[in-house]
Design an enzyme around this catalytic site. Sequence first.
Site, mmCIF file in Angstrom:
data_model
loop_
_atom_site.group_PDB
_atom_site.id
_atom_site.type_symbol
_atom_site.label_atom_id
_atom_site.label_comp_id
_atom_site.label_asym_id
_atom_site.label_seq_id
_atom_site.Cartn_x
_atom_site.Cartn_y
_atom_site.Cartn_z
ATOM 1 N N CYS A 1 0.383 3.908 2.715
ATOM 2 C CA CYS A 1 0.833 3.377 4.011
ATOM 3 C C CYS A 1 2.342 3.579 4.155
ATOM 4 C CB CYS A 1 0.534 1.886 4.131
ATOM 5 S SG CYS A 1 -1.210 1.488 4.018
ATOM 6 N N CYS B 1 0.830 -1.207 0.000
ATOM 7 C CA CYS B 1 0.000 0.000 0.000
ATOM 8 C C CYS B 1 0.865 1.258 0.000
ATOM 9 C CB CYS B 1 -0.921 -0.045 1.211
ATOM 10 S SG CYS B 1 -1.499 1.533 1.821
#
Lengths: 305, 102
Positions: B31, B28
């Site tokens: 993230c 991600c």
Amino acid sequence: MRDVVILGSGPAGLTAAIYAARADMKPLVVHGPQPGGQLTITTEVDNWPGFENGIMGPELMEEMKKQAARFGTEYKEGWVEKVDLSAEKKTLTFSDGSTLDTKALIVTTGASAMWLGIPGEQEFQGKGVSACATCDGFFFRDKKVVVVGGGDTALEEATFLTKFAGEVVMLVRRDEFRGSKAMQAKARANDKITIMWNTSAKEIVGDGKVTGVKLVNNQTKEESEIEADGFFVAIGHKPNTDLFKGQLDMLDSGYLTIAEPFTTKTKVPGVFAAGDVADHVYRQAVTAAGTGCMAALDAERWLEE
Amino acid sequence: MDLSKENFDQTVTESDGVVLVDFWAPWCGPCKMMAPVVDEVDGEVEKLTVGKVNVDDNQELAMQYNVLSIPTFVIFKGGQVVDQFSGSMGKEALKERVTKHL
């Protein structure tokens, strides 16, 4: 007062920073809530030159940030609420009330995903409503998801989502796609994708999280409702230029316009624009970086004059 | 601190203090951008516990807290959820969100 402030931290902003820093202009990069820009919500970037096997978007941005820092770029986090470009000294006002003055300003605020603005869309944000399939697709394993849009992004997202979801329903406003032939063929050939033509979403319904979507057929005006666990919006991007309304020239679509061809000059002396914020045609990482470089060189020349 | 089913209750729901839980995954992008921000908040805010849940390895925890997007941040106080939000943000913004519960 700063010599040059760069507003935005995507490929345009960071390339401008690399050039400005190397020219000893001690640039300050102001970044907002999505540091690194749109590339940080992608996965593999296969069209950035120099990486035979591609590079991950976030990694590319992290490297650019470090590269600019190496030559003395400074970073500041903040949300600019107001700009005053009417005087020689340009002033930025942040959401906490603090201000920043600069001689030259490089605008690289990029573009953001557009939303439909229908009921439920805000309420279920992060609870089934998403504008990033690569980020959130994982959570819809074997579930049913809806993708709104008929362009390349929508086709790409729908195809990507079939890796996880059991069923993908595409809502297309018209009776044809706008996306490329290749992407269309890929989506049409995928058994998991169902296409609903002439259909718009009216409302997202749910209970703590998304459970369904109310639809309307744009031709017959007939209304219906389908079950869905996820709702992905891929209807394009909107340049982040609200901040400059009334001060910089822009198209009806919001993209900034350049005052002189083959430069990055806006109509305000000392204010330059680069990247997606002023490009509704190409919108690529590498073209953003290219115009970011031009903006730094334009700013340098302008400061010298 | 890395959290899993084994240590989640002990660290989070049975704690009296304020705990920030970061649901993330290695694939991600946002993230990845948030990781250093979360670490800095962890270092700068006293009396705050920060835990990270890798959703790849802990799908049950992600489901339990209705995580449908990452990064998702959940703030616990005295074992109860007091705030939950998704998406990337700057350090000061995240700090503000957590310090209001301290």
